[in-house]
Design an enzyme around this catalytic site. Sequence first.
Site, PDB file in Angstrom:
ATOM      1  N   LYS A  15      10.412  -2.300   4.210  1.00  0.00           N
ATOM      2  CA  LYS A  15      11.458  -2.727   3.280  1.00  0.00           C
ATOM      3  C   LYS A  15      12.848  -2.462   3.877  1.00  0.00           C
ATOM      4  CE  LYS A  15       8.560  -1.957  -0.802  1.00  0.00           C
ATOM      5  NZ  LYS A  15       8.484  -1.286  -2.143  1.00  0.00           N
ATOM      6  N   ASN A  75      10.951   3.005  -1.343  1.00  0.00           N
ATOM      7  CA  ASN A  75       9.751   3.670  -0.815  1.00  0.00           C
ATOM      8  C   ASN A  75       9.241   3.070   0.495  1.00  0.00           C
ATOM      9  OD1 ASN A  75       8.665   1.356  -1.888  1.00  0.00           O
ATOM     10  ND2 ASN A  75       7.324   2.380  -3.360  1.00  0.00           N
ATOM     11  N   HIS A 125       5.827  -1.966   1.860  1.00  0.00           N
ATOM     12  CA  HIS A 125       4.975  -2.710   0.923  1.00  0.00           C
ATOM     13  C   HIS A 125       3.643  -2.990   1.597  1.00  0.00           C
ATOM     14  CE1 HIS A 125       3.498  -5.772  -1.844  1.00  0.00           C
ATOM     15  NE2 HIS A 125       3.101  -6.411  -0.744  1.00  0.00           N
ATOM     16  N   TYR A 184       7.133 -10.681  -6.036  1.00  0.00           N
ATOM     17  CA  TYR A 184       6.967  -9.632  -7.053  1.00  0.00           C
ATOM     18  C   TYR A 184       6.726 -10.205  -8.456  1.00  0.00           C
ATOM     19  CZ  TYR A 184       8.142  -5.737  -3.917  1.00  0.00           C
ATOM     20  OH  TYR A 184       8.123  -4.781  -2.930  1.00  0.00           O
ATOM     21  N   GLU A 194       0.100 -13.232  -0.395  1.00  0.00           N
ATOM     22  CA  GLU A 194       1.328 -12.755   0.245  1.00  0.00           C
ATOM     23  C   GLU A 194       1.433 -13.245   1.694  1.00  0.00           C
ATOM     24  OE1 GLU A 194       1.164  -8.552  -0.594  1.00  0.00           O
ATOM     25  OE2 GLU A 194       1.457  -8.906  -2.745  1.00  0.00           O
TER      26      GLU A 194
HETATM   27  P1  DAT Z   1       3.183  -0.720  -4.737  1.00  0.00           P
HETATM   28  O1  DAT Z   1       4.408  -1.086  -3.941  1.00  0.00           O
HETATM   29  O2  DAT Z   1       2.654   0.636  -4.349  1.00  0.00           O
HETATM   30  O3  DAT Z   1       2.121  -1.801  -4.718  1.00  0.00           O
HETATM   31  P2  DAT Z   1       3.820  -1.605  -7.421  1.00  0.00           P
HETATM   32  O4  DAT Z   1       3.216  -2.913  -7.055  1.00  0.00           O
HETATM   33  O5  DAT Z   1       3.371  -0.972  -8.682  1.00  0.00           O
HETATM   34  O6  DAT Z   1       3.651  -0.541  -6.248  1.00  0.00           O
HETATM   35  O7  DAT Z   1       5.407  -1.760  -7.527  1.00  0.00           O
HETATM   36  C1  DAT Z   1       6.104  -2.564  -6.598  1.00  0.00           C
HETATM   37  C2  DAT Z   1       7.375  -1.853  -6.202  1.00  0.00           C
HETATM   38  O8  DAT Z   1       8.230  -1.771  -7.341  1.00  0.00           O
HETATM   39  C3  DAT Z   1       7.193  -0.398  -5.754  1.00  0.00           C
HETATM   40  O9  DAT Z   1       6.865  -0.297  -4.393  1.00  0.00           O
HETATM   41  C4  DAT Z   1       8.551   0.160  -6.032  1.00  0.00           C
HETATM   42  C5  DAT Z   1       8.995  -0.581  -7.285  1.00  0.00           C
HETATM   43  N1  DAT Z   1       8.713   0.211  -8.490  1.00  0.00           N
HETATM   44  C6  DAT Z   1       7.499   0.474  -9.034  1.00  0.00           C
HETATM   45  N2  DAT Z   1       7.618   1.227 -10.137  1.00  0.00           N
HETATM   46  C7  DAT Z   1       8.960   1.449 -10.286  1.00  0.00           C
HETATM   47  C8  DAT Z   1       9.743   2.168 -11.240  1.00  0.00           C
HETATM   48  N3  DAT Z   1       9.186   2.800 -12.265  1.00  0.00           N
HETATM   49  N4  DAT Z   1      11.097   2.182 -11.059  1.00  0.00           N
HETATM   50  C9  DAT Z   1      11.687   1.527 -10.023  1.00  0.00           C
HETATM   51  N5  DAT Z   1      10.996   0.838  -9.107  1.00  0.00           N
HETATM   52  C10 DAT Z   1       9.659   0.797  -9.226  1.00  0.00           C
HETATM   53 MG    MG Z   2       2.091  -3.663  -5.526  1.00  0.00          MG
END
Ligand code: DAT
Ligand code: MG
Length: 139
Positions: free
Chosen positions: A11, A114, A117, A51, A128
């Site tokens: 990212k 974080n 991805h 997303y 994707e």
């Molecule tokens: P991952 O990236 O582990 O698949 P996800 O699909 O649940 O996780 O979420 C996508 C991204 O969205 C994640 O990497 C960071 C962001 N995200 C998730 N939960 C969040 C939150 N509570 N507040 C802010 N950003 C968040």
């Molecule tokens: Mg995800």
Amino acid sequence: MAIQTTFLMVKPDGVKRQLIGDIVDRFERKGFVLKGAKLMQISQELAEKHYAEHAEKPFFGELTDFITSGPVFAMVWEGENVISVARLMMGATNPSESAPGTIRGDYSTTVSHNVIHGSDSLASAEREIGLFFNENELH
Ligand code: DAT
Ligand code: MG
């Protein structure tokens, strides 16, 4: 034997912090094979498609703003169970919960930034890879 392909992406925070090399190194040393990679700027339209599953979440605007805030390093990797193993190597979504030794556990402190991805299933990996790569960019 389940040879799979997955979509991984450093990212904008990881690119800015010059973590591409370390992240590629981890997956290469593990034994996975790089099939395609590129540094690219994500458009607003691609961010919203990528997303889409989070469109109704309160953090969706913050998420698409962040992922379009600078270049990302998009990759396709192949290997035995690579979809779930890459997720293990990335660590939990929230870096407060990701184990030391994982990418997120080692390099991040906040869920919104974080570093990496990774596709979370066979269906999302296929979707994707198709969003980010043309057939002729995969080797
Ligand atoms: P991952 O990236 O582990 O698949 P996800 O699909 O649940 O996780 O979420 C996508 C991204 O969205 C994640 O990497 C960071 C962001 N995200 C998730 N939960 C969040 C939150 N509570 N507040 C802010 N950003 C968040
Ligand atoms: Mg995800």
